[in-house]
Enzyme design. Structure first.
Site, PDB file in Angstrom:
ATOM      1  N   ASP A  43       0.831  -1.201   0.000  1.00 11.97           N
ATOM      2  CA  ASP A  43       0.000   0.000   0.000  1.00 11.97           C
ATOM      3  C   ASP A  43       0.868   1.255   0.000  1.00 11.97           C
ATOM      4  OD1 ASP A  43      -2.621   1.480   0.537  1.00 11.97           O
ATOM      5  OD2 ASP A  43      -1.481   2.002   2.326  1.00 11.97           O
ATOM      6  N   GLU A 115      -2.124  -5.074  -3.809  1.00  6.20           N
ATOM      7  CA  GLU A 115      -1.168  -4.341  -2.978  1.00  6.20           C
ATOM      8  C   GLU A 115      -0.132  -5.285  -2.384  1.00  6.20           C
ATOM      9  OE1 GLU A 115      -3.707  -0.488  -1.427  1.00  6.20           O
ATOM     10  OE2 GLU A 115      -3.844  -2.358  -0.278  1.00  6.20           O
TER      11      GLU A 115
END
Length: 233
Positions: A43, A115
């Site tokens: 992320d 992610e």
């Protein structure tokens, strides 16, 4: 031939440590050795890569506009669509309950897996390789960064509307229903002193809040809600 070779071709990276990719594809419902830590790392890496590209391609943009443009590139919908396009859903490792409830189509699981893969590539090969892969996945969207409009989300617009009129900020009341692997968020939005109260329902809290905020804006006299996005930006 390793069954992950086709996925690695789509990703544009052949893993030196294949275990990293396997972990990135493993949802927490499948066991303790899952992708949550890689997702946490990915992320941040993904956000940095997009932020860096925006900084270089939009030299005149202000900080707030850059933040909104980055958010529109890395929101859950965008990542889930990209994950499906890359075929990541075909390789996800889910627990039995999650599998039966359609987990391979769940937006949050798809976005988190993407992610996690970003985090895995970063560990496996470093930032530049990771950057190359990510920008390749985005394709023409990267070229469009120089034209991207810094559209504001519903919650931001509602807050600005209220602040401009010296009114209290909105309150978002959240109710969660369903099992842990299939939760539904119901959000009620209201402002002290105003008669309106709106509701948003979604599988993520942030999107439910955006929906409630957009509906609240649409009730306001000047039609402030027209043309804005409910996206989680």
């Amino acid at each position: 031939m390793n069954h992950l070779n086709k996925l690695m071709e789509r990703l544009g990276h052949q893993f030196n440590n294949l275990e990293l990719l396997k972990i990135a594809l493993t949802h927490r419902s499948s066991g303790a050795d899952n992708n949550e830590r890689l997702e946490f790392l990915g992320d941040s890496v993904l956000g940095f890569i997009i932020a860096s590209e925006l900084y270089q391609r939009r030299p005149q943009a202000r900080e707030g506009d850059l933040s909104r443009m980055r958010a529109s590139m890395v929101n859950g919908d965008e990542l889930a669509q990209m994950s499906t396009k890359l075929g990541i859903n075909e390789y996800l490792q889910l627990g039995v309950g999650e599998q039966k409830s359609g987990g391979k189509r769940r937006r949050s699981i798809l976005a988190d897996a993407l992610e996690a893969i970003v985090g895995a590539i970063y560990i496996d090969a470093g930032l530049e390789t990771c950057r190359r892969c990510v920008l390749n996945w985005y394709g023409e969207r990267v070229d469009d960064l120089s034209k991207l409009s810094p559209k504001k989300d519903a919650k931001s617009l509602l807050q600005e509307w209220l602040q401009a009129r010296r009114l209290p900020l909105p309150t978002y009341e959240v109710k969660i229903t369903g099992e842990a692997h299939a939760q539904t968020f119901t959000v009620n939005c209201y402002v002290k002193g105003l008669p309106h109260k709106t509701e948003g329902v979604n599988t993520t809290r942030r999107r439910a809040e955006q929906i409630a905020a957009k509906r609240f804006l649409e009730l306001l006299d000047d039609g402030k809600g027209d043309g804005i996005t409910e996206r989680d930006q």
